[in-house]
Design an enzyme around this catalytic site. Structure first.
Site, PDB file in Angstrom:
ATOM      1  N   ASP A   1      41.431  23.217  53.896  1.00 43.09           N
ATOM      2  CA  ASP A   1      40.540  22.739  54.908  1.00 43.09           C
ATOM      3  C   ASP A   1      39.075  22.191  54.214  1.00 43.09           C
ATOM      4  O   ASP A   1      38.226  22.073  54.790  1.00 43.09           O
ATOM      5  CB  ASP A   1      39.871  24.012  55.898  1.00 43.09           C
ATOM      6  CG  ASP A   1      39.879  25.136  55.003  1.00 43.09           C
ATOM      7  OD1 ASP A   1      39.572  25.103  54.113  1.00 43.09           O
ATOM      8  OD2 ASP A   1      40.018  26.263  55.935  1.00 43.09           O
TER       9      ASP A   1
ATOM     10  N   ASP B   1      41.246  24.531  49.276  1.00 37.70           N
ATOM     11  CA  ASP B   1      40.974  25.806  50.044  1.00 37.70           C
ATOM     12  C   ASP B   1      42.107  25.850  51.174  1.00 37.70           C
ATOM     13  O   ASP B   1      42.107  24.742  51.983  1.00 37.70           O
ATOM     14  CB  ASP B   1      39.678  25.891  50.575  1.00 37.70           C
ATOM     15  CG  ASP B   1      39.761  27.398  51.285  1.00 37.70           C
ATOM     16  OD1 ASP B   1      39.626  28.326  50.130  1.00 37.70           O
ATOM     17  OD2 ASP B   1      39.496  27.462  52.325  1.00 37.70           O
TER      18      ASP B   1
ATOM     19  N   ASP C   1      44.245  26.023  54.227  1.00 31.87           N
ATOM     20  CA  ASP C   1      44.178  26.285  55.819  1.00 31.87           C
ATOM     21  C   ASP C   1      45.080  27.261  56.363  1.00 31.87           C
ATOM     22  O   ASP C   1      46.120  26.935  56.711  1.00 31.87           O
ATOM     23  CB  ASP C   1      44.068  24.997  56.528  1.00 31.87           C
ATOM     24  CG  ASP C   1      43.861  25.115  57.908  1.00 31.87           C
ATOM     25  OD1 ASP C   1      43.320  26.004  58.597  1.00 31.87           O
ATOM     26  OD2 ASP C   1      43.923  24.207  58.564  1.00 31.87           O
TER      27      ASP C   1
ATOM     28  N   ASP D   1      44.943  38.784  45.859  1.00 28.40           N
ATOM     29  CA  ASP D   1      43.761  38.591  45.122  1.00 28.40           C
ATOM     30  C   ASP D   1      42.954  38.106  46.347  1.00 28.40           C
ATOM     31  O   ASP D   1      43.310  37.136  47.369  1.00 28.40           O
ATOM     32  CB  ASP D   1      44.234  37.280  44.340  1.00 28.40           C
ATOM     33  CG  ASP D   1      42.956  36.941  43.550  1.00 28.40           C
ATOM     34  OD1 ASP D   1      42.339  37.328  42.775  1.00 28.40           O
ATOM     35  OD2 ASP D   1      42.492  35.593  43.759  1.00 28.40           O
TER      36      ASP D   1
ATOM     37  N   GLU E   1      42.320  42.969  46.855  1.00 31.87           N
ATOM     38  CA  GLU E   1      41.111  42.989  46.180  1.00 31.87           C
ATOM     39  C   GLU E   1      39.959  42.439  47.093  1.00 31.87           C
ATOM     40  O   GLU E   1      40.041  41.052  47.347  1.00 31.87           O
ATOM     41  CB  GLU E   1      41.147  42.032  44.779  1.00 31.87           C
ATOM     42  CG  GLU E   1      39.931  41.989  44.230  1.00 31.87           C
ATOM     43  CD  GLU E   1      39.569  40.559  44.047  1.00 31.87           C
ATOM     44  OE1 GLU E   1      38.414  40.276  43.190  1.00 31.87           O
ATOM     45  OE2 GLU E   1      39.932  39.512  44.363  1.00 31.87           O
TER      46      GLU E   1
ATOM     47  N   GLY F   1      21.566  58.888  31.474  1.00 32.97           N
ATOM     48  CA  GLY F   1      21.428  60.244  32.147  1.00 32.97           C
ATOM     49  C   GLY F   1      20.745  60.381  33.145  1.00 32.97           C
ATOM     50  O   GLY F   1      20.510  61.573  33.709  1.00 32.97           O
TER      51      GLY F   1
ATOM     52  N   ASP G   1      26.594  63.747  32.162  1.00 33.91           N
ATOM     53  CA  ASP G   1      25.910  62.468  31.804  1.00 33.91           C
ATOM     54  C   ASP G   1      24.762  62.788  31.152  1.00 33.91           C
ATOM     55  O   ASP G   1      23.821  61.680  30.689  1.00 33.91           O
ATOM     56  CB  ASP G   1      25.724  61.410  33.035  1.00 33.91           C
ATOM     57  CG  ASP G   1      24.414  61.985  33.810  1.00 33.91           C
ATOM     58  OD1 ASP G   1      24.459  63.199  33.846  1.00 33.91           O
ATOM     59  OD2 ASP G   1      24.138  61.078  34.684  1.00 33.91           O
TER      60      ASP G   1
END
Length: 483
Positions: free
Chosen positions: A161, A200, A202, A231, A261, A300, A427
């Site tokens: 697209d 990209d 479609d 992905d 992801e 910290g 920490d």
């Protein structure tokens, strides 16, 4: 059952020699002994840059290092033969293999097509810039080196697209093809975040759907992989993966564990995606990564009581794949947000030794990143991974009650001998936390396997112990009786 543990077995700048697939075949047994139960491997098919492509510039999904295309037969990671041998070696020692599949875009087309298109604002994909025009688009994929083996499908502009390059005028911008619309059901960033890079795909095109399902079934049956890492799912309609996963699982009669992801700091966005995909799938816990990163950068000042606030592992622990860093967050990458070295032991304790989440260890932490002179943390990680494998079982009791020093305990279970542990991390200033670990341990002695506390402690008759941690460190206490 033993705890599950995933490892992402690559980083962005790793060298192509020796072949990763050959190395994996040799490392399989050692990885299994450390507690690794699954590996997320990099994209195994030919990219636009041939043997130099990390794998995300996808050219030919069917070329797993078998055909001379893009200047090489092998991929960055080796040949198809080496890949299949590595998978068999891993599965032989009980390690599942998850393949990284990149379906959002294609790159390195074989021919240019003349296509009518409109230029769009990069920051608002619904805003057209100027008049429509004909551009030269790299959208024709014929794969001459493969010669129709496995599939005779040829990609052309109608299967995409949009694109980000006009070859006729040598202009880089975002162009949407006439008669096309950006796919809906994607992230709302930039108005519509369908377009990411390259040509990209479609996903409204039925030919595309059928070909991708056909490819995925071929891939599963050819390689024997156990699941997928998806992905860039924020750029792909949730409805596509809903139907895609159903079709592939049905055709292969395989469970195929799947983790996506979706790069968002908003846990609400992640949970909404899980609801909308309506398929058995997990997501990486990106909000937790940023909590760990921010804590590591705060000198910290971070309130450790909030370390799990707004995270997927808190909202939906079964669907959360927790991680500290990955190939996108490492130095030099677009999403760079690398957790500081001093905090890595604490960060990994937070994902490896708790009940919730399916933790993923990063190769760049385990093996180091020579490109940036980042040293391996293998000794520390092997220790935590083995503790996860052997000790991190049973009911969990949280003591997330101090801004500088938090802890938790696991009571252990009958199936894992001498299991159970206590974790205290800081920490900032160190300290002692009185925590309940279970009356079954009354009178038992515990020792800090991280070597930060130099003495043993004894559990009292109520099942509690005074567990100590040094400043800016983590102590992991397990049962160890004096000789």
């Amino acid at each position: 059952m033993d705890n599950g543990l995933m490892m992402q077995y690559f980083e962005w700048y790793m060298k192509s020699e020796p072949s990763l697939w050959s190395t994996l075949k040799k490392d399989a047994e050692k990885l299994s002994k450390t507690g690794v139960t699954s590996l997320w491997l990099p994209p195994a098919y030919k990219g636009a840059e041939g043997k130099n492509d990390v794998g995300y510039g996808v050219y030919d999904l069917y070329d797993l290092g078998e055909f001379r295309q893009k200047g090489s037969i092998r991929t960055k990671y080796g040949t198809k033969k080496e890949y299949l041998e590595a998978i068999k070696a891993l599965q032989a020692v009980g390690i599942n293999v998850y393949a990284d599949i990149v379906l959002n875009h294609k790159m390195g087309a074989d021919e240019v097509e003349e296509v009518s298109a409109q230029e769009f604002n990069q920051l608002n994909r619904y805003q057209m810039i100027g008049e429509g025009k004909t551009i030269g688009a790299w959208t024709k994929f014929t794969f001459p080196g493969r010669k129709n083996k496995y599939s005779d499908f040829k990609w052309n502009w109608s299967h995409f697209d949009g694109i980000d390059w006009d070859q006729d005028n040598l202009v880089k911008s975002i162009f949407k093809f006439s008669g096309k619309e950006w796919n809906e059901g994607v992230d709302g960033e930039n108005g519509n975040y369908d377009y990411l890079m390259g040509a990209d795909i479609d996903f409204d095109n039925r030919e595309v759907f059928d070909e991708l399902v056909k490819w995925a079934v071929w891939y599963v049956e050819t390689t024997g992989i156990d699941g997928f890492r998806l992905d860039a799912v924020k750029h792909i309609p949730a409805s596509f993966y809903r139907d895609f996963l159903f079709a592939v699982r049905n055709a292969t009669d395989r469970e195929l564990f799947t983790v996506g992801e979706y790069w968002s700091r908003s846990v609400g966005t992640l949970t909404a995606y899980l609801d909308s995909i309506r398929a058995e799938a997990s997501l990486f816990d990106v909000p937790l990564h940023f909590n760990l990163y921010n804590c590591s950068k705060s000198n910290g000042a971070y309130d450790l009581r909030t370390i799990f606030d707004g995270t997927l592992v808190r909202e939906n622990p079964v669907k959360a794949v927790t991680f500290v860093d990955n190939h996108d967050t490492q130095p030099g990458q677009a999403l760079e947000s690398f957790v500081e070295d001093w905090f890595k032991p604490m960060a990994y304790a937070l994902i490896l030794l708790r009940e919730g989440g399916y933790p993923c260890v990063f190769y760049g932490d385990y093996k180091g990143i020579s490109h940036d002179k980042i040293k391996s943390k293998k000794v520390m990680l092997d220790k935590l991974m083995k503790i996860r494998k052997n000790k991190a079982y049973g009911p969990q009791h949280d003591y997330l009650d101090d801004p500088d020093c938090i802890g938790w305990t696991r009571e252990g279970d009958a199936e894992h001998k001498d299991s159970g542990l206590a974790v205290v991390l800081s920490d900032g200033k160190g300290g002692t936390k009185r925590m309940y670990i279970g009356r079954q341990f009354a009178g038992a002695h515990f020792s800090d396997v991280m070597g930060n506390a130099k003495y043993n402690i004894k559990i009292d008759e109520d099942g509690c112990g005074n567990f100590y941690v040094n400043r800016g460190a983590v102590s992991v206490w397990v049962r160890k009786e004096p000789k």
